[in-house]
Design a protein around this motif. Structure first.
Motif, mmCIF file in Angstrom:
data_model
loop_
_atom_site.group_PDB
_atom_site.id
_atom_site.type_symbol
_atom_site.label_atom_id
_atom_site.label_comp_id
_atom_site.label_asym_id
_atom_site.label_seq_id
_atom_site.Cartn_x
_atom_site.Cartn_y
_atom_site.Cartn_z
ATOM 1 N N UNK A 67 0.753 -1.157 0.006
ATOM 2 C CA UNK A 67 -0.060 -0.040 0.014
ATOM 3 C C UNK A 67 0.672 1.292 0.000
ATOM 4 N N UNK A 68 1.917 1.225 0.939
ATOM 5 C CA UNK A 68 2.869 2.646 0.850
ATOM 6 C C UNK A 68 3.473 2.780 -0.442
ATOM 7 N N UNK A 83 -3.277 9.019 -10.548
ATOM 8 C CA UNK A 83 -3.033 7.480 -10.433
ATOM 9 C C UNK A 83 -4.416 7.002 -9.999
ATOM 10 N N UNK A 84 -4.935 6.148 -10.711
ATOM 11 C CA UNK A 84 -6.260 5.333 -10.653
ATOM 12 C C UNK A 84 -5.827 4.023 -10.370
ATOM 13 N N UNK A 85 -6.755 3.207 -10.115
ATOM 14 C CA UNK A 85 -6.925 2.004 -9.692
ATOM 15 C C UNK A 85 -7.919 1.051 -10.502
ATOM 16 N N UNK A 86 -7.785 -0.101 -10.897
ATOM 17 C CA UNK A 86 -8.864 -0.829 -11.547
ATOM 18 C C UNK A 86 -8.763 -2.323 -11.032
ATOM 19 N N UNK A 94 -10.099 -4.864 0.368
ATOM 20 C CA UNK A 94 -10.508 -4.537 1.869
ATOM 21 C C UNK A 94 -9.290 -3.768 2.246
ATOM 22 N N UNK A 95 -7.944 -3.823 2.061
ATOM 23 C CA UNK A 95 -7.070 -3.225 2.505
ATOM 24 C C UNK A 95 -7.166 -1.677 2.159
ATOM 25 N N UNK A 100 -8.874 3.349 4.424
ATOM 26 C CA UNK A 100 -9.583 4.729 4.016
ATOM 27 C C UNK A 100 -8.761 5.134 2.705
ATOM 28 N N UNK A 101 -8.068 4.559 2.284
ATOM 29 C CA UNK A 101 -7.347 4.847 0.834
ATOM 30 C C UNK A 101 -8.342 4.967 -0.241
ATOM 31 N N UNK A 102 -9.411 4.134 -0.090
ATOM 32 C CA UNK A 102 -10.439 4.072 -1.172
ATOM 33 C C UNK A 102 -11.060 5.366 -1.321
#
Length: 115
Positions: A67-68, A83-86, A94-95, A100-102
């Motif tokens: 995550x870091x 930076x986007x995630x998919x 869940x991580x 709360x990184x979501x």
């Protein structure tokens, strides 16, 4: 399969207009892989693109080091590039939710949703 350090981290890229898609072809981004992930991403994001999409569909495990590393890549891009995630699997999602990184990242259900 656990990382052995013998082969470079498998990251595939594809440019689609102003979007750089980086597919992580590894099952884990953990303490053993985080530094190499950051180093490889540093090389790959030299490609001029205003958005970078990290396809995490193959990643089944991500720990705090992973995550870091993802957060470090976001900071590396600076304020003018996103930076986007998919395609986060249940464990990875869940991580991001628990930390709360979501709320920090734009997260797409599928890569196609970001195009």
């Amino acid at each position: 399969m656990p990382r052995t350090g013998e082969q470079p981290m498998d990251l595939e890229t594809e440019v689609r207009g102003d979007l750089l898609v980086v597919r992580v072809q590894e099952e884990r981004i953990d303490a053993a892989a985080a530094i190499e992930f950051k180093d490889r991403m540093r090389e790959l994001v030299d490609t001029p693109a205003s958005r970078v999409l990290l396809d995490l569909s193959c990643v089944t495990f991500l720990d705090s080091s992973g995550l870091g590393a993802v957060v470090a890549v976001m900071k590396l891009l600076g304020p003018d590039r996103r930076l986007e995630l998919a395609a986060l699997g249940p464990v990875v999602r869940k991580v991001f939710r628990l930390t709360r990184m979501d709320r920090v990242f734009t997260i797409h259900e599928r890569v196609s949703d970001a195009l």
